[in-house]
Design a protein around this motif. Structure first.
Motif, PDB file in Angstrom:
ATOM      1  N   ASP A 522       0.833  -1.211   0.000  1.00  0.00           N
ATOM      2  CA  ASP A 522       0.000   0.000   0.000  1.00  0.00           C
ATOM      3  C   ASP A 522       0.862   1.253   0.000  1.00  0.00           C
ATOM      4  O   ASP A 522       0.820   2.063   0.928  1.00  0.00           O
ATOM      5  CB  ASP A 522      -0.951   0.004   1.201  1.00  0.00           C
ATOM      6  N   PRO A 523       1.668   1.461  -1.049  1.00  0.00           N
ATOM      7  CA  PRO A 523       2.485   2.679  -1.113  1.00  0.00           C
ATOM      8  C   PRO A 523       1.608   3.932  -1.064  1.00  0.00           C
ATOM      9  O   PRO A 523       0.558   4.010  -1.701  1.00  0.00           O
ATOM     10  CB  PRO A 523       3.200   2.552  -2.461  1.00  0.00           C
ATOM     11  N   GLY A 524       2.030   4.882  -0.271  1.00  0.00           N
ATOM     12  CA  GLY A 524       1.237   6.085  -0.060  1.00  0.00           C
ATOM     13  C   GLY A 524       0.307   5.992   1.122  1.00  0.00           C
ATOM     14  O   GLY A 524      -0.273   6.993   1.543  1.00  0.00           O
ATOM     15  N   GLY A 525       0.125   4.764   1.664  1.00  0.00           N
ATOM     16  CA  GLY A 525      -0.665   4.606   2.887  1.00  0.00           C
ATOM     17  C   GLY A 525      -2.103   5.041   2.781  1.00  0.00           C
ATOM     18  O   GLY A 525      -2.622   5.746   3.647  1.00  0.00           O
ATOM     19  N   TRP A 526      -2.798   4.591   1.741  1.00  0.00           N
ATOM     20  CA  TRP A 526      -4.189   5.000   1.540  1.00  0.00           C
ATOM     21  C   TRP A 526      -5.170   4.232   2.419  1.00  0.00           C
ATOM     22  O   TRP A 526      -6.224   4.762   2.785  1.00  0.00           O
ATOM     23  CB  TRP A 526      -4.568   4.804   0.074  1.00  0.00           C
ATOM     24  N   VAL A 527      -4.876   2.998   2.737  1.00  0.00           N
ATOM     25  CA  VAL A 527      -5.828   2.138   3.448  1.00  0.00           C
ATOM     26  C   VAL A 527      -5.586   2.238   4.957  1.00  0.00           C
ATOM     27  O   VAL A 527      -4.447   2.104   5.423  1.00  0.00           O
ATOM     28  CB  VAL A 527      -5.705   0.676   2.977  1.00  0.00           C
ATOM     29  N   LEU A 528      -6.647   2.459   5.691  1.00  0.00           N
ATOM     30  CA  LEU A 528      -6.578   2.513   7.158  1.00  0.00           C
ATOM     31  C   LEU A 528      -6.318   1.100   7.677  1.00  0.00           C
ATOM     32  O   LEU A 528      -7.120   0.189   7.459  1.00  0.00           O
ATOM     33  CB  LEU A 528      -7.890   3.060   7.708  1.00  0.00           C
ATOM     34  N   LYS A 529      -5.201   0.949   8.416  1.00  0.00           N
ATOM     35  CA  LYS A 529      -4.803  -0.406   8.790  1.00  0.00           C
ATOM     36  C   LYS A 529      -3.661  -0.363   9.789  1.00  0.00           C
ATOM     37  O   LYS A 529      -2.976   0.651   9.943  1.00  0.00           O
ATOM     38  CB  LYS A 529      -4.315  -1.155   7.547  1.00  0.00           C
ATOM     39  N   GLN A 530      -3.449  -1.486  10.448  1.00  0.00           N
ATOM     40  CA  GLN A 530      -2.174  -1.769  11.099  1.00  0.00           C
ATOM     41  C   GLN A 530      -1.398  -2.691  10.167  1.00  0.00           C
ATOM     42  O   GLN A 530      -1.988  -3.545   9.489  1.00  0.00           O
ATOM     43  CB  GLN A 530      -2.387  -2.459  12.440  1.00  0.00           C
ATOM     44  N   VAL A 531      -0.072  -2.558  10.170  1.00  0.00           N
ATOM     45  CA  VAL A 531       0.766  -3.411   9.332  1.00  0.00           C
ATOM     46  C   VAL A 531       1.958  -3.907  10.140  1.00  0.00           C
ATOM     47  O   VAL A 531       2.615  -3.119  10.827  1.00  0.00           O
ATOM     48  CB  VAL A 531       1.286  -2.661   8.087  1.00  0.00           C
ATOM     49  N   THR A 532       2.191  -5.177  10.070  1.00  0.00           N
ATOM     50  CA  THR A 532       3.430  -5.757  10.586  1.00  0.00           C
ATOM     51  C   THR A 532       4.226  -6.230   9.370  1.00  0.00           C
ATOM     52  O   THR A 532       3.808  -7.158   8.675  1.00  0.00           O
ATOM     53  CB  THR A 532       3.141  -6.928  11.538  1.00  0.00           C
ATOM     54  N   PHE A 533       5.327  -5.563   9.099  1.00  0.00           N
ATOM     55  CA  PHE A 533       6.117  -5.828   7.893  1.00  0.00           C
ATOM     56  C   PHE A 533       7.582  -5.588   8.274  1.00  0.00           C
ATOM     57  O   PHE A 533       8.058  -4.474   8.274  1.00  0.00           O
ATOM     58  CB  PHE A 533       5.673  -4.884   6.775  1.00  0.00           C
ATOM     59  N   GLU A 534       8.255  -6.654   8.631  1.00  0.00           N
ATOM     60  CA  GLU A 534       9.619  -6.535   9.146  1.00  0.00           C
ATOM     61  C   GLU A 534      10.607  -6.276   8.007  1.00  0.00           C
ATOM     62  O   GLU A 534      10.570  -6.941   6.974  1.00  0.00           O
ATOM     63  CB  GLU A 534      10.000  -7.797   9.916  1.00  0.00           C
ATOM     64  N   LYS A 535      11.494  -5.307   8.264  1.00  0.00           N
ATOM     65  CA  LYS A 535      12.503  -4.964   7.276  1.00  0.00           C
ATOM     66  C   LYS A 535      13.832  -4.702   7.981  1.00  0.00           C
ATOM     67  O   LYS A 535      13.863  -4.162   9.096  1.00  0.00           O
ATOM     68  CB  LYS A 535      12.103  -3.712   6.484  1.00  0.00           C
ATOM     69  N   GLY A 536      14.903  -5.038   7.317  1.00  0.00           N
ATOM     70  CA  GLY A 536      16.223  -4.794   7.868  1.00  0.00           C
ATOM     71  C   GLY A 536      16.695  -3.381   7.594  1.00  0.00           C
ATOM     72  O   GLY A 536      16.080  -2.623   6.827  1.00  0.00           O
ATOM     73  N   ALA A 537      17.828  -3.018   8.200  1.00  0.00           N
ATOM     74  CA  ALA A 537      18.343  -1.657   8.080  1.00  0.00           C
ATOM     75  C   ALA A 537      18.657  -1.298   6.633  1.00  0.00           C
ATOM     76  O   ALA A 537      18.379  -0.182   6.181  1.00  0.00           O
ATOM     77  CB  ALA A 537      19.597  -1.502   8.941  1.00  0.00           C
ATOM     78  N   GLU A 538      19.242  -2.242   5.876  1.00  0.00           N
ATOM     79  CA  GLU A 538      19.604  -1.946   4.489  1.00  0.00           C
ATOM     80  C   GLU A 538      18.367  -1.610   3.655  1.00  0.00           C
ATOM     81  O   GLU A 538      18.366  -0.653   2.868  1.00  0.00           O
ATOM     82  CB  GLU A 538      20.339  -3.144   3.882  1.00  0.00           C
ATOM     83  N   GLU A 539      17.291  -2.378   3.854  1.00  0.00           N
ATOM     84  CA  GLU A 539      16.067  -2.113   3.094  1.00  0.00           C
ATOM     85  C   GLU A 539      15.435  -0.787   3.513  1.00  0.00           C
ATOM     86  O   GLU A 539      14.961  -0.013   2.676  1.00  0.00           O
ATOM     87  CB  GLU A 539      15.073  -3.262   3.284  1.00  0.00           C
ATOM     88  N   LEU A 540      15.442  -0.501   4.804  1.00  0.00           N
ATOM     89  CA  LEU A 540      14.874   0.762   5.288  1.00  0.00           C
ATOM     90  C   LEU A 540      15.651   1.951   4.748  1.00  0.00           C
ATOM     91  O   LEU A 540      15.052   2.978   4.363  1.00  0.00           O
ATOM     92  CB  LEU A 540      14.871   0.788   6.821  1.00  0.00           C
ATOM     93  N   LEU A 541      16.962   1.842   4.696  1.00  0.00           N
ATOM     94  CA  LEU A 541      17.768   2.941   4.164  1.00  0.00           C
ATOM     95  C   LEU A 541      17.493   3.154   2.678  1.00  0.00           C
ATOM     96  O   LEU A 541      17.437   4.300   2.199  1.00  0.00           O
ATOM     97  CB  LEU A 541      19.248   2.661   4.409  1.00  0.00           C
ATOM     98  N   ALA A 542      17.311   2.060   1.934  1.00  0.00           N
ATOM     99  CA  ALA A 542      16.974   2.184   0.515  1.00  0.00           C
ATOM    100  C   ALA A 542      15.597   2.824   0.338  1.00  0.00           C
ATOM    101  O   ALA A 542      15.387   3.666  -0.544  1.00  0.00           O
ATOM    102  CB  ALA A 542      17.020   0.806  -0.147  1.00  0.00           C
ATOM    103  N   GLN A 543      14.665   2.418   1.180  1.00  0.00           N
ATOM    104  CA  GLN A 543      13.314   2.975   1.122  1.00  0.00           C
ATOM    105  C   GLN A 543      13.329   4.467   1.466  1.00  0.00           C
ATOM    106  O   GLN A 543      12.635   5.266   0.821  1.00  0.00           O
ATOM    107  CB  GLN A 543      12.406   2.210   2.094  1.00  0.00           C
ATOM    108  N   LEU A 544      14.118   4.843   2.433  1.00  0.00           N
ATOM    109  CA  LEU A 544      14.234   6.256   2.794  1.00  0.00           C
ATOM    110  C   LEU A 544      14.764   7.080   1.630  1.00  0.00           C
ATOM    111  O   LEU A 544      14.311   8.201   1.386  1.00  0.00           O
ATOM    112  CB  LEU A 544      15.166   6.400   4.002  1.00  0.00           C
ATOM    113  N   GLU A 545      15.670   6.513   0.882  1.00  0.00           N
ATOM    114  CA  GLU A 545      16.274   7.267  -0.215  1.00  0.00           C
ATOM    115  C   GLU A 545      15.416   7.290  -1.469  1.00  0.00           C
ATOM    116  O   GLU A 545      15.334   8.324  -2.150  1.00  0.00           O
ATOM    117  CB  GLU A 545      17.638   6.656  -0.547  1.00  0.00           C
TER     118      GLU A 545
END
Length: 796
Positions: A522-545
């Motif tokens: 759900d890119p952009g966070g349109w749907v009202l929800k809780q999400v459990t989606f584990e990601k490592g530091a490398e993926e989070l840094l890529a997502q931030l960029e």
């Protein structure tokens, strides 16, 4: 209404079935004058109505503690009685159904709700003297004998006589003003179209009026305090003309009334109120350019403006459908914010709504359409649901449905099913599944998401496994969800799929066999929800960029909170330089402020143009390092009053030897809303031995000042644990104030001091030696006449 208190939301929520009525109220002519020093209303009200059924021989009106002097029907006196809650009128004969009739009532009232007399008890003459009304939810019954329910609409006419030095505003068109022999003026207003009675308003005070108009020629009357014209008129009403025009274009329905006025009032008990043609708002939104940075009127302005369509033009038939007003006003206020400040501002509002709605579900899982759904569902969750309508059915379909809905029910009352019918009539859709899960059912989905790369028949896919893990009592949700896979080369693939089962598998083709940088649910966070989606530091840094949407980059930042500083430090600095939206920079500032190796970079952040970013640094430096002292001291002259006051507090704690210099630098700043800088200055001066500061704080707690200043002063005195004798009359006046926010702080302070022997005796003695009205006594006696329970003791 903006920021409706939970207590009032509960009042609104008492009904799910519309109130039954014997007559249709068509017209109300109200003539009033006031004795403001006593808080008394003298009125004559004429109700024109049509009986709806045969056999009507009486009329019951809401009238709380109103003294009725005379009731006339067809110019003849008729029998009546009052119960303290109602006025019961007996007609000499049964009325003919369908035949228009009327009654006229002469009365007086000294109410504590519905109409408020502000500043008349200030013996120093410094307070603004005003009279203003607040009808929502059902408070006009405290000063007008009336049918006080939103399910009946009528034309209202108000005739108000008052001192000619004051301006008088009411609903509709000003017919005329007449000067009376005693020098007073009589103001005559009349609505052209019907509205619900709770939307009736009167505001009286010393005002200037700025007159503007839209391109279509709609008159806009912007009331202001004459002493604040130069500093506050423009910041307060910034973008007002554009808002009207943007909403007309978005809704496809012109502004539905003959004028639009807005008026600030002192000691307002909520945020603002969308009275038809004339919004009242708290003067804490009547801001200068500095206070605008801390909390502007822009979004509240848009919220109340939207209510002129949703709430005034079309009105919920019963309180269970209140979301049709408050959710729509919240949603379109966010729409306006997005139009004015960009897509990121719109998305940030969506995230805020989601957070509040999910927080409400930690307590219960009530649906939106419910007699008592709770504040965050009436406002924020309902707004998020409208956002999901746009997302699910498409923006064009959503807009044509809303336009149809408005045009179908002009000046009428509606229920949620009317909106559902609009989907059927305007778009050929039957979204019963959507209405059931988001409006008639409570709770939200909680998705557990994971993914893996798989090979099948020589082809590569990114396989997402999605589970709905919310409690089984909530049920499963059916929603279209977008899945995005971003690759290390900067390209990406997406799939939109329906998620409806307990577990779903969605596969995104990866035809180039590319290595994955990060994946989004759900890119952009349109749907009202809780999400459990584990990601490592490398993926989070890529997502931030690289994530295209700000909210996905923000989610990466949140995920990085638990990552060691040395892993993320340079990425955070780079992100700070890239990001244009303030909330991103504020989160980065908060994380870097806890990293001793980033102190030099914080000097740059402390010059950020947005006050929330500068505040984030201050709030997360523990302790404040001496190396940043010169940069932080610049905040003592910050453009934001909030940042300036907080800098004074934090710096005084960190560098006590420099307090005298800090007090000198802030001595000439007050802080427009709540005198926040001045009161913080006095609190710190008192902590450092200035006894005169305590008396000044006591004065700020007096009725000479508006309630936010009084709240701040009381809290400062509590923090100092100082209760000067001069405070006692101010403190008790605050305790008995009809403003619940002021009274609540006063009670909090009193209960704190009652626990201390040296103050308890003083408070109790003041209470005992002072004469109180019955209403005041009812408030004070539970506090000061508490008797501990006695228990049965068995004799030996």
């Amino acid at each position: 209404m903006f920021r409706l208190s939970l207590a009032i939301a509960l009042v609104w929520g008492q009904q799910i079935t519309p109130r039954e009525r014997l007559v249709d109220m068509e017209h109300m002519r109200l003539q009033v004058r006031f004795a403001p020093e006593r808080g008394t209303v003298y009125g004559i009200v004429t109700h024109v109505f049509t009986p709806l059924r045969p056999g009507v021989d009486s009329l019951i009106l809401d009238a709380v503690k109103i003294e009725v002097e005379d009731v006339r029907h067809r110019d003849q006196p008729v029998k009546f009685r009052t119960t303290g809650e109602q006025l019961i009128i007996r007609f000499p004969e049964r009325l003919q159904p369908g035949a228009r009739d009327s009654i006229t009532i002469r009365y007086m009232a000294t109410p504590r709700k519905g109409i408020y007399f502000i500043g008349w008890r200030d013996k120093t003459g410094r307070a603004r003297k005003q009279i203003w009304t607040q009808g929502q939810a059902t408070d006009h019954r405290h000063w007008i004998p009336c049918y006080d329910d939103p399910n009946d609409k009528l034309i209202t006419e108000t005739i108000i006589t008052f001192d000619s030095k004051y301006q008088v505003l009411s609903n509709g068109t000003l017919i005329d003003t007449v000067r009376n022999p005693d020098g007073s003026l009589t103001w005559h207003y009349r609505m052209q179209k019907p509205h619900s009675l709770y939307l009736l308003m009167i505001a009286i005070g010393e005002y200037g009026i700025e007159r503007r108009q839209t391109a279509r020629g709609l008159p806009l009357l912007l009331y202001y305090y004459p002493d604040r014209r130069e500093c506050c008129l423009e910041p307060t009403y910034r973008y007002t003309v554009e808002m009207v025009e943007k909403l007309e274009a978005e809704l496809g329905v012109p502004f539905p009334w003959e004028k639009y006025a807005q008026v600030p009032v002192a000691d307002y008990i909520y945020g603002a109120m969308e009275n038809t043609t004339a919004t009242v708002f708290g003067d804490f939104f009547h801001v200068d350019d500095r206070a605008y940075l801390d909390r502007s009127y822009v979004e509240v302005n848009a919220h109340e403006l939207t209510h002129q369509w949703f709430g005034d033009y079309v009105t919920a038939r019963s309180f269970a459908h209140l979301w049709l007003q408050e959710s729509f006003a919240t949603h379109y206020a966010r729409f306006i914010v997005g139009q004015l400040f960009g897509e990121d501002a719109y998305a940030w509002g969506r995230r805020t709504e989601h957070t509040l709605a999910l927080s409400a579900s930690q307590k219960d899982n009530l649906p939106i359409v419910h007699p008592n759904p709770g504040y965050s569902r009436i406002y924020q969750k309902g707004s998020a649901v409208l956002d999901m309508m746009r997302y699910t059915f498409g923006n064009q379909v959503y807009r044509q449905v809303i336009t149809y809905y408005l045009k179908k029910h002009p000046y009428d009352v509606v229920e949620t099913n009317d909106l559902y019918q609009a989907f059927q009539d305007a778009a050929g859709l039957s979204p019963d599944w959507f209405f059931q899960q988001w409006l008639y059912r409570g709770g939200e989905p909680h998705y557990h998401v994971r993914y893996q790369s798989i090979e099948r028949e020589g082809r590569t896919y990114t396989q997402f496994i999605v589970e709905q893990i919310q409690d089984s009592s909530i049920g499963l949700f059916r929603m279209p969800i977008t899945f995005a896979v971003h690759y290390k080369d900067g390209s990406y693939d997406t799939v939109r799929a329906w998620i409806a089962k307990k577990q779903e598998i969605v596969e995104v083709p990866n035809p180039g066999h590319k290595p994955i940088a990060f994946a989004l649910f759900d890119p952009g966070g349109w749907v009202l929800k809780q999400v459990t989606f584990e990601k490592g530091a490398e993926e989070l840094l890529a997502q931030l960029e690289k994530a295209p949407f700000m909210l996905d980059r923000y989610d990466a930042l949140v995920g990085l909170r638990q990552v060691p500083a040395h892993v993320k430090r340079e990425a955070l600095k780079a992100a700070y330089r890239r990001e244009r939206f303030w909330a991103m920079r504020a989160e980065i500032a908060a994380q870097l402020a806890t990293d001793p190796a980033s102190l030099e970079f914080l000097k740059q952040i402390l010059q950020d143009p947005h006050p929330q970013v500068r505040f984030a640094v201050l709030a997360n430096l523990h302790p404040i390092p001496a190396t940043l002292r010169p940069e932080l001291e610049k905040l003592l002259n910050d453009s934001s009053y909030v940042v300036q006051a907080y800098a004074l507090e934090r710096l005084s704690e960190a560098f006590p030897r420099r307090v005298s210099e800090y007090l000198r630098l802030t001595a000439n700043t007050t802080g427009l809303v709540g005198h926040n800088v001045r009161i913080k200055h006095l609190e710190i001066a008192a902590l450092n031995g200035d006894r005169t500061a305590i008396e000044k704080l006591s004065d700020y707690a007096s009725p000479a000042f508006e309630f936010r200043t009084r709240q701040n002063a009381l809290r400062a005195l509590k923090a100092l644990n100082e209760m000067p004798l001069s405070l006692l009359p101010h403190l008790f006046e605050a305790l008995t104030s009809p403003n619940p926010r002021l009274a609540g702080v006063a009670r909090e302070v009193v209960e704190y001091w009652l626990q201390q022997t040296r103050y308890r005796q003083t408070l109790v003695e003041y209470y005992q030696r002072t004469s109180w009205s019955p209403a005041e006594k009812a408030i004070l006696s539970p506090i000061f006449e508490y008797k501990p329970p006695t228990f049965y003791q068995r004799s030996s």
